[in-house]
Write a protein that holds these residues in place. Structure first.
Motif, PDB file in Angstrom:
ATOM      1  N   ASP A   1       0.518  -1.634  -0.106  1.00  0.00           N
ATOM      2  CA  ASP A   1      -0.192   0.062   0.188  1.00  0.00           C
ATOM      3  C   ASP A   1       0.694   1.169  -0.162  1.00  0.00           C
ATOM      4  OD1 ASP A   1      -2.294   1.543   2.416  1.00  0.00           O
ATOM      5  OD2 ASP A   1      -2.118   1.450   0.009  1.00  0.00           O
ATOM      6  N   THR A   2       1.548   1.195  -0.951  1.00  0.00           N
ATOM      7  CA  THR A   2       2.191   3.118  -0.817  1.00  0.00           C
ATOM      8  C   THR A   2       1.523   3.439  -1.120  1.00  0.00           C
ATOM      9  OG1 THR A   2       2.689   2.375  -3.478  1.00  0.00           O
ATOM     10  CG2 THR A   2       3.792   1.771  -2.503  1.00  0.00           C
ATOM     11  N   ALA A   3       1.610   4.975  -1.397  1.00  0.00           N
ATOM     12  CA  ALA A   3       1.140   6.773  -1.259  1.00  0.00           C
ATOM     13  C   ALA A   3       0.325   6.247  -2.810  1.00  0.00           C
ATOM     14  CB  ALA A   3       2.126   7.696  -1.190  1.00  0.00           C
ATOM     15  N   ASP A   4       0.907   5.815  -4.139  1.00  0.00           N
ATOM     16  CA  ASP A   4       0.311   5.611  -4.672  1.00  0.00           C
ATOM     17  C   ASP A   4      -0.866   5.231  -4.978  1.00  0.00           C
ATOM     18  OD1 ASP A   4       1.512   4.995  -8.844  1.00  0.00           O
ATOM     19  OD2 ASP A   4       0.718   6.867  -8.305  1.00  0.00           O
ATOM     20  N   THR A   5      -1.207   3.658  -4.585  1.00  0.00           N
ATOM     21  CA  THR A   5      -1.748   2.633  -4.336  1.00  0.00           C
ATOM     22  C   THR A   5      -2.446   3.124  -3.622  1.00  0.00           C
ATOM     23  OG1 THR A   5      -0.759   1.435  -3.510  1.00  0.00           O
ATOM     24  CG2 THR A   5      -0.549   0.362  -5.784  1.00  0.00           C
ATOM     25  N   ALA A   6      -2.572   4.024  -2.967  1.00  0.00           N
ATOM     26  CA  ALA A   6      -3.320   4.328  -2.208  1.00  0.00           C
ATOM     27  C   ALA A   6      -4.391   5.742  -2.893  1.00  0.00           C
ATOM     28  CB  ALA A   6      -2.741   4.870  -0.585  1.00  0.00           C
ATOM     29  N   ASP A   7      -3.915   6.378  -3.557  1.00  0.00           N
ATOM     30  CA  ASP A   7      -4.121   7.260  -3.672  1.00  0.00           C
ATOM     31  C   ASP A   7      -4.860   6.948  -4.926  1.00  0.00           C
ATOM     32  OD1 ASP A   7      -3.013   9.589  -2.666  1.00  0.00           O
ATOM     33  OD2 ASP A   7      -1.716   9.532  -3.979  1.00  0.00           O
ATOM     34  N   LYS A   8      -4.763   5.943  -5.820  1.00  0.00           N
ATOM     35  CA  LYS A   8      -5.484   5.386  -6.924  1.00  0.00           C
ATOM     36  C   LYS A   8      -6.647   4.672  -6.566  1.00  0.00           C
ATOM     37  CE  LYS A   8      -4.250   1.304  -8.753  1.00  0.00           C
ATOM     38  NZ  LYS A   8      -3.471   0.375  -9.439  1.00  0.00           N
ATOM     39  N   TRP A   9      -6.814   3.989  -5.358  1.00  0.00           N
ATOM     40  CA  TRP A   9      -7.812   3.493  -5.038  1.00  0.00           C
ATOM     41  C   TRP A   9      -8.966   4.452  -4.543  1.00  0.00           C
ATOM     42  CZ3 TRP A   9     -10.050   3.924  -0.151  1.00  0.00           C
ATOM     43  CH2 TRP A   9     -11.105   2.380   0.334  1.00  0.00           C
ATOM     44  N   ILE A  10      -8.471   4.948  -3.672  1.00  0.00           N
ATOM     45  CA  ILE A  10      -9.570   6.558  -3.431  1.00  0.00           C
ATOM     46  C   ILE A  10     -10.334   6.988  -4.369  1.00  0.00           C
ATOM     47  CG2 ILE A  10      -8.135   8.277  -3.161  1.00  0.00           C
ATOM     48  CD1 ILE A  10      -9.919   8.434  -0.160  1.00  0.00           C
ATOM     49  N   ASN A  11      -9.557   7.260  -5.009  1.00  0.00           N
ATOM     50  CA  ASN A  11     -10.551   7.737  -6.583  1.00  0.00           C
ATOM     51  C   ASN A  11     -10.585   7.095  -7.693  1.00  0.00           C
ATOM     52  OD1 ASN A  11     -12.114   9.462  -7.144  1.00  0.00           O
ATOM     53  ND2 ASN A  11     -11.009  11.191  -8.419  1.00  0.00           N
ATOM     54  N   ASP A  12     -11.020   5.330  -7.277  1.00  0.00           N
ATOM     55  CA  ASP A  12     -11.272   4.451  -8.839  1.00  0.00           C
ATOM     56  C   ASP A  12     -12.550   4.623  -9.081  1.00  0.00           C
ATOM     57  OD1 ASP A  12     -10.942   3.035 -10.340  1.00  0.00           O
ATOM     58  OD2 ASP A  12      -9.972   1.225  -9.034  1.00  0.00           O
ATOM     59  N   THR A  13     -12.460   4.120 -10.190  1.00  0.00           N
ATOM     60  CA  THR A  13     -14.277   4.345 -10.995  1.00  0.00           C
ATOM     61  C   THR A  13     -14.606   2.907 -10.873  1.00  0.00           C
ATOM     62  OG1 THR A  13     -12.668   3.166 -13.598  1.00  0.00           O
ATOM     63  CG2 THR A  13     -12.720   5.393 -12.935  1.00  0.00           C
ATOM     64  N   LEU A  14     -16.282   2.807 -10.886  1.00  0.00           N
ATOM     65  CA  LEU A  14     -16.591   1.813 -10.645  1.00  0.00           C
ATOM     66  C   LEU A  14     -17.622   1.339 -11.807  1.00  0.00           C
ATOM     67  CD1 LEU A  14     -17.549  -0.027  -8.273  1.00  0.00           C
ATOM     68  CD2 LEU A  14     -19.978   1.424  -8.393  1.00  0.00           C
ATOM     69  N   PRO A  15     -17.120   0.302 -12.566  1.00  0.00           N
ATOM     70  CA  PRO A  15     -16.756  -0.804 -12.054  1.00  0.00           C
ATOM     71  C   PRO A  15     -15.690  -0.403 -12.136  1.00  0.00           C
ATOM     72  CG  PRO A  15     -18.303  -1.760 -13.208  1.00  0.00           C
ATOM     73  CD  PRO A  15     -18.528  -0.412 -13.157  1.00  0.00           C
ATOM     74  N   PRO A  16     -13.556  -0.782 -11.377  1.00  0.00           N
ATOM     75  CA  PRO A  16     -12.739  -0.309 -11.364  1.00  0.00           C
ATOM     76  C   PRO A  16     -12.159  -0.457 -12.762  1.00  0.00           C
ATOM     77  CG  PRO A  16     -12.801  -1.596  -9.730  1.00  0.00           C
ATOM     78  CD  PRO A  16     -14.524  -1.650 -10.725  1.00  0.00           C
ATOM     79  N   ALA A  17     -12.989  -1.645 -13.964  1.00  0.00           N
ATOM     80  CA  ALA A  17     -11.649  -2.167 -14.927  1.00  0.00           C
ATOM     81  C   ALA A  17     -12.651  -1.622 -16.321  1.00  0.00           C
ATOM     82  CB  ALA A  17     -11.445  -3.388 -15.022  1.00  0.00           C
ATOM     83  N   LEU A  18     -12.985   0.076 -16.714  1.00  0.00           N
ATOM     84  CA  LEU A  18     -13.730   0.380 -17.550  1.00  0.00           C
ATOM     85  C   LEU A  18     -13.241   0.739 -19.046  1.00  0.00           C
ATOM     86  CD1 LEU A  18     -16.639   2.469 -16.055  1.00  0.00           C
ATOM     87  CD2 LEU A  18     -17.203   0.240 -17.091  1.00  0.00           C
ATOM     88  N   TYR A  19     -11.715  -0.160 -19.014  1.00  0.00           N
ATOM     89  CA  TYR A  19     -11.135   0.354 -20.440  1.00  0.00           C
ATOM     90  C   TYR A  19     -10.913  -1.170 -21.220  1.00  0.00           C
ATOM     91  CZ  TYR A  19      -7.906  -1.042 -16.205  1.00  0.00           C
ATOM     92  OH  TYR A  19      -7.560  -1.604 -15.143  1.00  0.00           O
ATOM     93  N   ALA A  20     -10.387  -0.964 -22.066  1.00  0.00           N
ATOM     94  CA  ALA A  20      -9.987  -2.357 -23.096  1.00  0.00           C
ATOM     95  C   ALA A  20      -8.711  -2.833 -22.177  1.00  0.00           C
ATOM     96  CB  ALA A  20      -9.782  -1.651 -24.277  1.00  0.00           C
ATOM     97  N   ILE A  21      -9.185  -3.977 -21.917  1.00  0.00           N
ATOM     98  CA  ILE A  21      -7.779  -4.976 -20.962  1.00  0.00           C
ATOM     99  C   ILE A  21      -7.168  -6.151 -22.558  1.00  0.00           C
ATOM    100  CG2 ILE A  21      -9.265  -4.736 -18.810  1.00  0.00           C
ATOM    101  CD1 ILE A  21      -9.726  -7.350 -18.794  1.00  0.00           C
ATOM    102  N   PHE A  22      -6.660  -6.632 -21.824  1.00  0.00           N
ATOM    103  CA  PHE A  22      -5.998  -8.076 -22.939  1.00  0.00           C
ATOM    104  C   PHE A  22      -7.036  -9.145 -22.122  1.00  0.00           C
ATOM    105  CE2 PHE A  22      -2.177  -5.710 -22.829  1.00  0.00           C
ATOM    106  CZ  PHE A  22      -1.413  -6.058 -23.984  1.00  0.00           C
ATOM    107  N   PRO A  23      -7.066 -10.068 -23.254  1.00  0.00           N
ATOM    108  CA  PRO A  23      -8.017 -11.322 -23.298  1.00  0.00           C
ATOM    109  C   PRO A  23      -7.359 -11.873 -21.702  1.00  0.00           C
ATOM    110  CG  PRO A  23      -7.779 -10.269 -25.449  1.00  0.00           C
ATOM    111  CD  PRO A  23      -6.679  -9.575 -24.738  1.00  0.00           C
ATOM    112  N   PRO A  24      -8.871 -12.423 -21.311  1.00  0.00           N
ATOM    113  CA  PRO A  24      -9.645 -12.346 -21.229  1.00  0.00           C
ATOM    114  C   PRO A  24     -10.732 -11.922 -20.386  1.00  0.00           C
ATOM    115  CG  PRO A  24      -9.614 -13.881 -19.396  1.00  0.00           C
ATOM    116  CD  PRO A  24      -8.418 -13.709 -20.122  1.00  0.00           C
ATOM    117  N   ALA A  25     -11.413 -11.274 -20.941  1.00  0.00           N
ATOM    118  CA  ALA A  25     -12.437 -10.213 -20.658  1.00  0.00           C
ATOM    119  C   ALA A  25     -13.934 -10.042 -20.317  1.00  0.00           C
ATOM    120  CB  ALA A  25     -13.066  -8.778 -21.428  1.00  0.00           C
ATOM    121  N   PRO A  26     -15.106  -9.934 -19.325  1.00  0.00           N
ATOM    122  CA  PRO A  26     -14.847  -9.063 -18.928  1.00  0.00           C
ATOM    123  C   PRO A  26     -13.623  -9.521 -17.401  1.00  0.00           C
ATOM    124  CG  PRO A  26     -16.980  -9.677 -18.251  1.00  0.00           C
ATOM    125  CD  PRO A  26     -16.128 -10.465 -19.534  1.00  0.00           C
ATOM    126  N   SER A  27     -13.554  -8.531 -16.741  1.00  0.00           N
ATOM    127  CA  SER A  27     -12.419  -8.791 -15.709  1.00  0.00           C
ATOM    128  C   SER A  27     -12.725  -9.553 -15.027  1.00  0.00           C
ATOM    129  CB  SER A  27     -12.237  -7.688 -15.279  1.00  0.00           C
ATOM    130  OG  SER A  27     -12.425  -6.585 -14.657  1.00  0.00           O
TER     131      SER A  27
END
Length: 774
Positions: A239-265
């Motif tokens: 839990d670095t400061a970087d990941t903590a900042d990312k977590w507190i303001n994540d989107t919902l659902p988190p993976a709303l972007y194109a990911i490497f298959p298989p999808a959805p996450s």
């Protein structure tokens, strides 16, 4: 003499497409004899622009309206982009708004050279997920007064160089002439292209990228930024400061972007590794300034966005952006002196839009029924979403044997007829109230609108104002024997903001207006309207989908600076006990199916759910904008612990917070203090095509239909196609995210203009429709 200038409409929607010619202008027309029939698409006057001079040559209405065209050189199907016009108005000596013309300027000793325009757009989708300001893609045309098309080029610090850009489209100051003297600008959006990461020479480009993004659109330097392969880490990494900042303001659902298959996450242990894709969707501002002979300057601003096409152009969604904006302007209740016919007409229009929405839903599937021998556990439905949230077994919403699309449509027809006949006092009781969106009892789940997702997996509720309209109409006893009478178009005055919102600029199809956009009830495809509420309390920034304070602004009141990670619980506007921002999550008692118990989970021991902002804040904005009110916040940081809310003893802090104005002064421009360029689209899918596969809310009639080409089968029940089926067979294919009979992620990424079929009259329409029409 004029005292100010205004750009109308204050919010215009451009829609992406690669056809050379923009979408011709059209309106929708009702048939009084068939009030629940499909709306007729009527061709309207369409401006033809001289590509060299930039002036309007003619405004003839086309003989037919087309949404796609066949490229004569390649044979490819291309969608016509919606390229809206924005008109310049001025407040004259009488206090009225009048459209600015070249003659008006001449009377002031001016000409069109005295008017300048500027367009600033942004795509912040990458920045929203990485938290890196260097990932924002920004475009600024600078001020211009000539009439050539100005390319809108999106640049980003983390691109491979300053010379590459995302093509956000173009803007053009239309040259006024004798026949068309009005002052206007046209926004021509981009082509709906997908962009991605760049690779050094000699590096093998992964096939999952090379198959979608050609070399000239690989712009993102992954050695500078981390969007490519974003989230390529262990979920519970240190839990670095970087990941903590990312977590507190994540989107919902988190993976709303194109990911490497298989999808959805979420079907694969939430493993989401970004392919680094992004798009040319964007939002921002159009500004105008007029410099008078004495050197004084007047300015005006409007918002624009670039969004996916409206694929069901003859239907409207039950709750649209215009509904939410009108609630902010006119308040959560209908005026007491409003004529009964107007109230009844508005109520009938809402029911009609509910009917239009339902007829594009396969309610048998969305109810949670097993279908064609396939278990509902394999399908993403409202019943399944609810079960996941409550950690309870999935079970259908309605009795499985009674649910069919035709049956539900018939119910809406009965409601419409009862309201029209002045005999529907019972109907108002069937509507879901905004604080009941987490009522998962059978009685609560069956309230209307049924089987439709609201903000983030809760059930959909109409706006307070819509509910009040229906309530008043339901108790009116007089029969309504003519076609619905909606409120008359009010005079266009500087202070009539409702008229501003609904302004129909010449040449603009209805799909460019807020009535064609999904509202705050769920993140839509045009914008995520939840984003405007994040800064409604001065100094604080909330997460758009719940009540968590994610940051404070630099000039924040010192008494509020400690609130990062705390949650906002309720507010106390004068005249009310309080306005809650959380509601109870309740369900049937295991031992008494007619009873109710608080639903708790390990992550939610208090069994509470956030309420969607637009309805919650409507009770405050009606009279508290610009004022200070008392607000309760959790006493402790709750970013990584469950909310523990107690009144006895109280475990919250009460602080005074200023409520910001929603609109800028004397305008219908959504305040820049609430959302900067790019922030209305930042929470949406990246690229936008991903949303057609990620979305499990198959009811956005204008944007994301489900059930098409519907007709009765031998049993009198509904049969038809899944909109995303490759082959139209009249046999619905349920979506399990892997069935090859359905259009999948990469199909959309590479061929979306061919595969997204427009629906007119409930059937495939256009050059890609089957010869039989189905």
């Amino acid at each position: 003499m004029i005292s100010s200038i205004t750009i109308l409409p204050p919010f215009a929607i451009g829609r992406l497409g690669s056809a050379e010619e923009p979408q011709a202008n059209y309106s929708l027309e009702d048939d009084p004899d068939k009030p629940l029939g499909y709306r007729a698409i009527r061709a309207e006057k369409t401006f033809e622009i001289d590509p060299t001079s930039g002036e309007i040559l003619s405004d003839d209405a086309p003989k037919t309206i087309e949404f796609k065209t066949i490229d004569p050189e390649t044979g490819a199907l291309r969608i016509h982009p919606v390229a809206p016009f924005l008109e310049l108005f001025a407040t004259d000596e009488s206090g009225m708004l009048v459209q600015v013309t070249s003659a008006m300027l001449a009377d002031m000793g001016l000409n069109s050279d005295n008017i300048e325009w500027r367009v600033t757009l942004a795509n912040r989708k990458i920045e929203r997920r990485t938290g890196d300001a260097n990932d924002a893609i920004m475009a600024d045309t600078g001020w211009f007064s000539d009439h050539s098309a100005k390319a809108i080029e999106g640049r980003c610090h983390n691109f491979v160089s300053d010379t590459v850009s995302v093509a956000f489209g173009s803007a053009r100051f239309i040259r006024p002439n004798k026949d068309f003297p009005h002052i206007r600008l046209r926004f021509h959006p981009g082509k709906g292209l997908i962009y991605g990461p760049a690779f050094k020479d000699g590096v093998d480009v992964p096939p999952a990228i090379s198959s979608v993004v050609p070399p000239d659109r690989r712009l993102y330097d992954s050695s500078r930024g981390r969007w490519y392969r974003f989230n390529d880490d262990v979920p519970d990494a240190e839990d670095t400061a970087d990941t903590a900042d990312k977590w507190i303001n994540d989107t919902l659902p988190p993976a709303l972007y194109a990911i490497f298959p298989p999808a959805p996450s979420w079907l694969y242990n939430n493993r989401a590794v970004s392919r680094g894709f992004f798009d040319d969707a964007c939002d921002g501002f159009v500004e105008a300034r007029l410099t008078a002979k004495d050197g004084s300057v007047m300015t005006a601003t409007a918002r624009i966005c670039a969004a996916p096409p409206a694929v069901v152009p003859d239907s409207m969604f039950i709750r649209c952006l215009a509904d939410d904006l009108e609630q902010i302007i006119d308040g959560p209740t209908v005026k007491k002196d409003e004529p009964d016919s107007v109230t009844r007409g508005r109520a009938l229009d809402i029911v009609r839009r509910a009917f239009e929405t339902v007829r594009f839903m396969n309610v048998t599937v969305l109810n949670g029924n097993d279908i064609n021998g396939r278990s509902s556990l394999l399908l993403d439905t409202m019943a399944e979403e609810e079960a996941a949230d409550t950690e309870r077994a999935i079970h259908p919403i309605m009795a499985p044997e009674t649910v069919d699309t035709y049956a539900i449509m018939s119910l809406h027809e009965q409601v419409y007829a009862a309201l029209k006949g002045g005999a529907a006092p019972w109907f108002h009781r069937l509507l879901r109230q905004p604080d009941q969106v987490a009522d998962f009892t059978d009685h609560g789940r069956r309230k209307m609108p049924a089987m439709m997702s609201g903000a983030d997996n809760g059930y959909l509720a109409l706006t307070h104002r819509q509910i009040d309209s229906i309530g008043k109409a339901a108790i009116q006893n007089s029969a309504f024997t003519v076609a619905p009478v909606l409120p008359e178009r009010a005079a266009l005055t500087p202070r009539n903001l409702t008229a501003h919102i609904n302004h129909e600029a010449a040449g603009n199809p209805v799909s460019s207006r807020p009535v064609s956009s999904v509202a705050n009830c769920c993140p839509g495809l045009e914008i995520d309207f939840r984003a405007v509420w994040r800064r409604i309390f001065k100094g604080l920034v909330l997460r758009e989908y719940d009540n968590l304070v994610v940051s404070v602004e630099p000039d924040c009141d010192s008494r509020l600076q400690h609130l990062v990670g705390h949650r906002i619980l309720r507010a106390y506007p004068p005249g009310r006990i309080f306005v809650p921002f959380l509601g109870p999550m309740i369900g049937a008692a295991p031992s008494d199916l007619d009873g109710a118990v608080r639903l708790t989970t390990s992550d939610n021991p208090d069994g509470i759910a956030p309420l969607e902002w637009s309805n919650a804040l409507a009770l405050i904005l009606s009279d508290q904008q610009g004022k200070t009110i008392k607000v309760d916040f959790t006493k402790e940081d709750t970013r990584d612990v469950p909310v523990d809310w107690s009144d006895d003893p109280p475990n919250y802090d009460s602080l005074d917070v200023e409520v910001r104005h929603f609109f800028e002064e004397d305008s219908a421009l959504i305040s820049r203090a609430l959302a900067q360029a790019g922030e209305l689209t930042q929470g949406l899918c990246s690229p936008w095509q991903n949303d057609y596969r990620e979305c499990s809310c198959y009811y956005w009639a204008s944007a994301r239909p489900d059930f098409v080409n519907m007709e009765p089968n031998a049993l009198g029940l509904s049969s038809g196609d899944n909109w995303l089926q490759h082959e139209r067979t009249k046999s619905y294919v349920p979506d399990d995210y892997s069935d090859s009979r359905l259009i999948l992620y990469d199909d959309l990424f590479t061929d979306w203009e061919r595969l997204l079929r427009f629906q007119v009259g409930g059937r495939d329409f256009g050059p890609d429709a089957a010869p039989s029409g189905v």
